[in-house]
Write a protein that holds these residues in place. Structure first.
Motif, short mmCIF file in Angstrom:
data_model
loop_
_atom_site.label_atom_id
_atom_site.label_comp_id
_atom_site.label_asym_id
_atom_site.label_seq_id
_atom_site.Cartn_x
_atom_site.Cartn_y
_atom_site.Cartn_z
N ARG A 244 0.85 -1.20 0.00
CA ARG A 244 0.00 0.00 0.00
C ARG A 244 0.87 1.24 0.00
NH1 ARG A 244 -4.96 0.88 4.36
NH2 ARG A 244 -5.53 3.02 3.79
N THR A 245 0.38 2.31 -0.59
CA THR A 245 1.07 3.60 -0.57
C THR A 245 0.20 4.62 0.15
OG1 THR A 245 2.26 3.17 -2.64
CG2 THR A 245 2.03 5.48 -1.96
N PHE A 246 0.77 5.27 1.16
CA PHE A 246 0.08 6.33 1.88
C PHE A 246 0.55 7.69 1.35
CE2 PHE A 246 -0.20 2.84 4.97
CZ PHE A 246 -1.54 2.92 5.32
N HIS A 247 -0.39 8.61 1.22
CA HIS A 247 -0.09 9.95 0.71
C HIS A 247 -0.11 10.93 1.89
CE1 HIS A 247 -0.52 8.60 -3.48
NE2 HIS A 247 -1.45 7.82 -2.99
N LEU A 248 1.05 11.50 2.19
CA LEU A 248 1.20 12.43 3.31
C LEU A 248 1.36 13.85 2.81
CD1 LEU A 248 3.76 10.50 5.58
CD2 LEU A 248 1.27 10.29 5.51
N ILE A 249 0.69 14.79 3.48
CA ILE A 249 0.85 16.21 3.20
C ILE A 249 1.67 16.80 4.34
CG2 ILE A 249 -0.35 18.40 2.84
CD1 ILE A 249 -2.84 16.70 2.07
N ALA A 250 2.82 17.40 4.02
CA ALA A 250 3.69 17.88 5.09
C ALA A 250 4.63 18.95 4.58
CB ALA A 250 4.50 16.72 5.68
N ALA A 251 4.85 19.97 5.42
CA ALA A 251 5.88 20.96 5.14
C ALA A 251 7.25 20.33 5.40
CB ALA A 251 5.68 22.20 6.02
N ASP A 252 8.30 21.01 4.95
CA ASP A 252 9.63 20.40 5.05
C ASP A 252 10.09 20.21 6.50
OD1 ASP A 252 9.91 23.09 5.42
OD2 ASP A 252 11.38 23.39 3.83
N TYR A 253 9.58 21.01 7.45
CA TYR A 253 9.93 20.77 8.86
C TYR A 253 9.51 19.38 9.28
CZ TYR A 253 9.25 20.52 13.87
OH TYR A 253 9.26 20.09 15.16
N ALA A 254 8.24 19.05 9.05
CA ALA A 254 7.73 17.73 9.43
C ALA A 254 8.42 16.63 8.65
CB ALA A 254 6.22 17.67 9.21
N GLN A 255 8.75 16.89 7.40
CA GLN A 255 9.45 15.90 6.59
C GLN A 255 10.82 15.58 7.21
OE1 GLN A 255 9.56 16.86 2.38
NE2 GLN A 255 7.58 17.89 2.51
N CYS A 256 11.53 16.60 7.61
CA CYS A 256 12.89 16.39 8.15
C CYS A 256 12.87 15.69 9.50
CB CYS A 256 13.61 17.72 8.28
SG CYS A 256 14.06 18.46 6.71
N ILE A 257 11.89 16.04 10.35
CA ILE A 257 11.87 15.50 11.70
C ILE A 257 11.30 14.09 11.77
CG2 ILE A 257 10.96 15.86 14.03
CD1 ILE A 257 13.16 17.83 13.14
N LEU A 258 10.26 13.83 10.99
CA LEU A 258 9.53 12.57 11.13
C LEU A 258 9.78 11.56 10.02
CD1 LEU A 258 6.07 13.84 12.43
CD2 LEU A 258 8.00 12.97 13.74
N LEU A 259 10.06 12.02 8.80
CA LEU A 259 10.19 11.07 7.70
C LEU A 259 11.38 10.11 7.85
CD1 LEU A 259 9.21 12.70 4.29
CD2 LEU A 259 8.03 10.96 5.61
N PRO A 260 12.58 10.59 8.21
CA PRO A 260 13.70 9.63 8.33
C PRO A 260 13.42 8.49 9.31
CG PRO A 260 14.54 11.87 8.21
CD PRO A 260 13.06 11.99 8.37
N PRO A 261 12.99 8.78 10.56
CA PRO A 261 12.70 7.64 11.45
C PRO A 261 11.48 6.84 10.99
CG PRO A 261 12.11 9.72 12.50
CD PRO A 261 12.88 10.07 11.28
#
Length: 300
Positions: A97-114
């Motif tokens: 499955r693919t989930f579609h996330l809407i996020a500014a780059d702050y949230a991308q940097c903090i949460l996406l890697p982990p």
């Protein structure tokens, strides 16, 4: 004869009778007494205009009409059971499955890697599609264009769910060898220096400027950028100052020649929240993803 004249329990009994060829066995199968099953069969005979089950030399036999009903009725009841059955348990290890996330780059940097690290271990078949932060988040979510948004301090909106997941504070950032700032950052320094303003939606103004305005003060904005990531690179090569989220600033200071200071005035932090459409509230996969993001946010 209209379908409204038949109830589901009667149809289940008829299915059992057509399968068992016996009223008593059919009654036991669906948990009815012999008497209740016999009365229900009498009503079915009346409404269908056919005896359905008759005595013969071999015992009880289905009529031709009953045989015509047997297979389509059984398939229809099976389809109905599947339709109202609870959703299957979400199995992240095998799900595709693919989930579609809407996020500014702050949230991308903090949460996406982990988040991606966890997906590699727990759900290798789960993919992410990250969409840019816009002014149309509510419409994107309600139209199914995004599964989940990571937003800052979002008010409750009918039809959407909001859940706070992370509290953040603000720090001031300058380059490591700044020509004017040494060991401390005073309010005089803050007001004298030129600033980078991060404006994700391209609008002037911010919490910092509102607070300064209440005090009868203002800061000097030299440049505004839409990206939280662009600002530290500008600061690293100039004498500009930027006010950033603490977690992001600390991450970038590991790669860029930056120094972090406590703000010289009491700046309120902000809350990062998850936002999703109410129709996905009980979707097993969506619930799993939300729980995973909450866990990562706590660890952050």
């Amino acid at each position: 004869m209209h379908l409204d004249s038949l109830d589901l329990k009667s149809l289940r009994l008829l299915d059992a009778i057509l399968s068992e060829g016996s009223v008593s066995k059919a009654a036991a199968r669906i948990g009815l007494s012999q008497s209740a099953a016999s009365h229900a069969l009498a009503r079915l005979r009346d409404r269908l205009g056919d005896p359905l089950l008759v005595r013969s030399a071999e015992g009880m036999s289905l009529t031709p009409r009953a045989r015509e009903l047997q297979e389509p009725l059984h398939r229809a009841l099976e389809a109905l059971e599947r339709a109202v059955a609870p959703p299957a348990a979400f199995a992240p290890a095998t799900e595709r499955r693919t989930f579609h996330l809407i996020a500014a780059d702050y949230a991308q940097c903090i949460l996406l890697p982990p988040l991606l690290e966890q997906l590699e271990h727990e759900a290798p078949g789960i993919g992410l599609s990250v969409l840019p932060f816009t002014d149309h988040i509510e419409r994107q979510l309600s139209q199914g264009l995004g599964d989940l948004a990571l937003v800052v301090q979002y008010d409750k909106v009918p039809g959407l769910r909001v859940q706070a997941i992370l509290r953040e504070r603000l720090v001031c950032v300058v380059r490591r060898d700044h020509s004017e700032i040494r060991d401390t950052l005073s309010l005089e320094d803050f007001l004298r220096l030129q600033h980078v303003l991060v404006a994700p939606r391209g609008r002037r103004g911010s919490t910092v400027d509102s607070l300064l305005s209440e005090r009868g003060q203002s800061r000097r904005i030299r440049v505004s950028v839409p990206s939280f990531l662009a600002a530290p690179y500008l600061v690293a090569r100039t004498d500009l100052l930027v006010t950033l989220a603490d977690r992001l600033a600390r991450q970038l200071a590991e790669w860029l020649p930056l120094r972090l200071f406590e703000p010289p005035l009491p700046l309120p932090g902000f809350t990062l929240s998850m936002l999703w459409d109410a129709r996905l509230e009980n979707d097993p996969g969506h619930r799993w993803l939300r729980a995973l993001i909450r866990r990562i946010a706590r660890q952050a």
